[in-house]
Motif scaffolding. Structure first.
Motif, PDB file in Angstrom:
ATOM      1  N   ARG A 237      60.454  40.426   2.550  1.00 16.10           N
ATOM      2  CA  ARG A 237      61.481  40.151   3.555  1.00 16.10           C
ATOM      3  C   ARG A 237      60.921  39.116   4.520  1.00 16.10           C
ATOM      4  O   ARG A 237      59.883  39.343   5.141  1.00 16.10           O
TER       5      ARG A 237
ATOM      6  N   ILE B 155      65.862  47.571   5.842  1.00 16.40           N
ATOM      7  CA  ILE B 155      66.031  48.046   4.463  1.00 16.40           C
ATOM      8  C   ILE B 155      67.365  48.766   4.384  1.00 16.40           C
ATOM      9  O   ILE B 155      67.661  49.632   5.210  1.00 16.40           O
TER      10      ILE B 155
ATOM     11  N   GLU C  90      68.726  50.452  -1.692  1.00 12.81           N
ATOM     12  CA  GLU C  90      67.989  49.300  -2.216  1.00 12.81           C
ATOM     13  C   GLU C  90      66.862  49.785  -3.111  1.00 12.81           C
ATOM     14  O   GLU C  90      66.539  50.971  -3.159  1.00 12.81           O
TER      15      GLU C  90
ATOM     16  N   TYR D 226      57.856  47.243   0.705  1.00 11.29           N
ATOM     17  CA  TYR D 226      58.507  46.122   1.378  1.00 11.29           C
ATOM     18  C   TYR D 226      57.504  45.451   2.314  1.00 11.29           C
ATOM     19  O   TYR D 226      56.835  46.126   3.093  1.00 11.29           O
TER      20      TYR D 226
ATOM     21  N   TYR E 254      59.083  52.407   0.668  1.00  8.10           N
ATOM     22  CA  TYR E 254      60.439  52.971   0.696  1.00  8.10           C
ATOM     23  C   TYR E 254      60.682  53.639  -0.650  1.00  8.10           C
ATOM     24  O   TYR E 254      61.007  52.993  -1.632  1.00  8.10           O
TER      25      TYR E 254
END
Length: 165
Positions: A88, A100, A104, A109, A130
């Protein structure tokens, strides 16, 4: 935090990846999702920023980078990098955080911030695993009633990149 400076050839790679993605989306009649309404100029800018962040991560970690396409149909089914790593990228702001969306891809991440508008220096801020949906109190629509809620992960919640190696 890890600092990365991209050279001209690395910026060119990111621009090529971003343009390939944009043209692929045009061919498929797709736009950005989740209620994105900013228009073509911002789509191009955001797409380039995302690809720049991915190239910065590849450089910092000496990782293979294929531009996130699993096949020529451009389904976006693979993660940005091996081992379920998603990148990201954001411009530096007075208040940055990782976003997030529920549902997803599960994985790690990484938040990468472009340091300024003068050059191609980036800061890899850290990572967040995550694997499961987060508590509802972490959800926010950030004042955009037409966009679905997302999880807001504060910078202090990220695992330092130095701990990832």
């Amino acid at each position: 935090m890890i600092k990365v400076k991209l050279e001209a050839n690395e910026v060119e790679l990111a621009l090529n990846i971003a343009s390939k993605r944009y043209i692929g989306n045009l061919r498929m009649g797709k736009t950005f999702s989740y209620g994105y309404t900013k228009g073509i100029k911002s789509q191009l800018t955001d797409g380039i920023l995302g690809a720049l962040g991915e190239v910065a991560y590849a450089k910092a970690t000496n990782s293979f980078y294929n531009g996130s396409y699993s096949d020529d149909k451009q389904f976006y089914s693979d993660s940005d990098f091996q081992n379920n790593i998603e990148i990201r990228s954001q411009e530096k702001k007075s208040y940055n955080f990782l976003l997030i969306r529920p549902g997803e891809k599960k994985g790690k991440y990484i938040l990468i911030i472009k340091d300024n508008n003068e050059d191609f220096n980036f800061s890899i801020m850290g990572s967040f695993i995550y694997n499961d949906d987060l508590p509802p109190e972490k959800l926010s629509n950030f004042g955009y009633q037409d966009r679905p809620a997302a999880y807001k992960i504060e910078l202090k919640e990220l695992k330092p990149m130095e701990d990832n190696f």
